[in-house]
Design a protein around this motif. Structure first.
Motif, PDB file in Angstrom:
ATOM      1  N   SER A  44       0.816  -1.215   0.000  1.00 41.53           N
ATOM      2  CA  SER A  44       0.000   0.000   0.000  1.00 41.53           C
ATOM      3  C   SER A  44       0.848   1.263   0.000  1.00 41.53           C
ATOM      4  O   SER A  44       0.342   2.367  -0.237  1.00 41.53           O
ATOM      5  CB  SER A  44      -0.946   0.013   1.204  1.00 41.53           C
ATOM      6  N   ARG A 100      -3.043 -10.819  -4.187  1.00 40.83           N
ATOM      7  CA  ARG A 100      -3.597  -9.598  -3.608  1.00 40.83           C
ATOM      8  C   ARG A 100      -2.541  -8.511  -3.521  1.00 40.83           C
ATOM      9  O   ARG A 100      -2.804  -7.331  -3.821  1.00 40.83           O
ATOM     10  CB  ARG A 100      -4.171  -9.912  -2.204  1.00 40.83           C
ATOM     11  N   CYS A 126       0.078  -8.084  -5.434  1.00 40.19           N
ATOM     12  CA  CYS A 126       0.317  -7.548  -6.782  1.00 40.19           C
ATOM     13  C   CYS A 126      -0.798  -6.598  -7.195  1.00 40.19           C
ATOM     14  O   CYS A 126      -0.537  -5.544  -7.801  1.00 40.19           O
ATOM     15  CB  CYS A 126       0.439  -8.691  -7.786  1.00 40.19           C
ATOM     16  N   ASP A 127      -2.035  -6.964  -6.885  1.00 39.41           N
ATOM     17  CA  ASP A 127      -3.162  -6.094  -7.232  1.00 39.41           C
ATOM     18  C   ASP A 127      -3.049  -4.733  -6.538  1.00 39.41           C
ATOM     19  O   ASP A 127      -3.294  -3.680  -7.152  1.00 39.41           O
ATOM     20  CB  ASP A 127      -4.486  -6.764  -6.848  1.00 39.41           C
ATOM     21  N   ILE A 128      -2.676  -4.751  -5.253  1.00 39.76           N
ATOM     22  CA  ILE A 128      -2.540  -3.495  -4.510  1.00 39.76           C
ATOM     23  C   ILE A 128      -1.403  -2.659  -5.090  1.00 39.76           C
ATOM     24  O   ILE A 128      -1.545  -1.444  -5.318  1.00 39.76           O
ATOM     25  CB  ILE A 128      -2.288  -3.779  -3.019  1.00 39.76           C
ATOM     26  N   GLN A 142      -0.077  -2.751  -8.102  1.00 43.10           N
ATOM     27  CA  GLN A 142      -0.443  -2.213  -9.415  1.00 43.10           C
ATOM     28  C   GLN A 142      -1.420  -1.054  -9.286  1.00 43.10           C
ATOM     29  O   GLN A 142      -1.348  -0.076 -10.042  1.00 43.10           O
ATOM     30  CB  GLN A 142      -1.041  -3.318 -10.286  1.00 43.10           C
ATOM     31  N   GLY A 143      -2.331  -1.157  -8.330  1.00 40.89           N
ATOM     32  CA  GLY A 143      -3.265  -0.065  -8.097  1.00 40.89           C
ATOM     33  C   GLY A 143      -2.564   1.207  -7.661  1.00 40.89           C
ATOM     34  O   GLY A 143      -3.066   2.316  -7.893  1.00 40.89           O
ATOM     35  N   CYS A 144      -1.385   1.052  -7.039  1.00 45.03           N
ATOM     36  CA  CYS A 144      -0.590   2.217  -6.629  1.00 45.03           C
ATOM     37  C   CYS A 144       0.362   2.675  -7.730  1.00 45.03           C
ATOM     38  O   CYS A 144       1.119   3.631  -7.533  1.00 45.03           O
ATOM     39  CB  CYS A 144       0.218   1.880  -5.375  1.00 45.03           C
ATOM     40  N   GLY A 145       0.338   1.983  -8.869  1.00 37.17           N
ATOM     41  CA  GLY A 145       1.162   2.385 -10.000  1.00 37.17           C
ATOM     42  C   GLY A 145       2.484   1.672 -10.120  1.00 37.17           C
ATOM     43  O   GLY A 145       3.259   1.953 -11.052  1.00 37.17           O
TER      44      GLY A 145
END
Length: 309
Positions: free
Chosen positions: A193, A215, A217-219, A221-224
């Protein structure tokens, strides 16, 4: 009227497991003409070589010739060596991704000699698969980006934690931007995060895929952040949207899919990074000095003295 001929599907391989392949080779060694029979006897103890070697390499290793390799492929029911090699690779891939109980059941069908030969061939093949021009270029591309990243995170849990920990432990000593691998519950979410678009996450997982790593990796990637996925398939969940994907060679008769290739790939990345970093030599000198000063390492003179007393 449609005059287009109906395509004939490729026949199913005459074997479904490595044991069945070895049995087919044993039968060929007794029924084929002398040269293919001799090659079949040699391969019966090391059937994985079919998946990993070229026609010429196999001929040289076995003391036969390329024509004999092609003749044996036809004896085994294939039009040529390439379809035979594809069938054996598919077989190894299925055995690699089988559930753990099935892998153990497969081990019981082999003798100790067979298992040793299978393990050796698979290990050498897994390492050899990591040496291609395309992979060399990909490693160089990743090394350049990793050195320029604000932070480098390494994610892996369960069996893959050992690979992630080795990478991050060595990385934190040698490079200023590597972060320790999250080990406690909740720390993956906490660490991911905090990612930014200047960060890179090296994630390691294979089937069955770890929910925590997916999970994370998803977080990230969501942070760029960019993801470098070390995994068993381009269809892997952690390969989805990844900046770079390294498909790990994991064949072998082990209880779990082999991580030899993963460790070797990590070592290749670290070597490439160190060769490009002007600060790594001094960082490692300083790290060793600190560990010696505060008792993390035992000096050689002390261990010699203890053994001699």
């Amino acid at each position: 009227m449609n005059d287009t001929p109906t395509p004939h599907p490729e026949p199913a391989p005459p074997f479904a497991t490595l044991s069945e392949l070895a049995a087919a080779l044993t039968r060929a060694s007794a029924s084929a003409t002398p040269q293919p029979a001799a090659l079949a006897r040699w391969l019966a103890d090391r059937p994985e070589e079919i998946a990993f070697q070229s026609v010429r390499t196999m001929a040289a290793m076995s003391g036969s010739n390329a024509n004999t390799v092609l003749r044996l492929a036809r004896v085994l029911g294939f039009a040529g060596f390439e379809p035979l090699q594809t069938a054996v690779r598919d077989l190894l891939r299925r055995e690699t991704t089988a559930d753990l109980a099935s892998r153990v059941a497969a081990l019981r069908a082999h003798s100790s000699k067979d298992l040793g030969a299978s393990l050796r061939a698979a290990t050498l093949g897994n390492i050899e698969a990591l040496y291609t021009d395309a992979l060399d270029a990909q490693i160089a591309r990743c090394a350049e980006a990793l050195l320029a990243a604000r932070r480098v995170h390494c994610l892996g849990v369960r069996s893959c934690y050992s690979v992630a920990h080795y990478l991050s432990y060595t990385g934190t000593m040698a490079f200023a931007n590597f972060q320790p691998t999250p080990a406690q519950p909740g720390l993956i979410v906490d660490a991911m995060s905090t990612c930014t678009p200047e960060d890179i996450v090296i994630a390691i997982s294979y089937a069955q895929y770890s929910a925590e790593v997916i999970r994370g990796c998803d977080i990230a990637q969501g942070c760029g952040a960019r993801i470098i996925a070390l995994t068993d398939s381009h269809a892997s969940p952690i390969a989805r949207g990844a900046w770079q994907v390294f498909r790990l060679p994991m064949a072998g008769p082990q209880l779990l899919p082999s991580l030899t290739g993963a460790f070797h790939l990590v070592e290749r990345l670290l070597v490439e990074l160190a060769s490009r970093s002007p600060d790594t030599e001094q960082r490692l000198r300083d790290a060793e000095a600190r560990l010696l000063r505060y008792g993390g390492y035992v000096r050689q003179s002390f261990t010699t003295k203890v053994r001699d007393s």
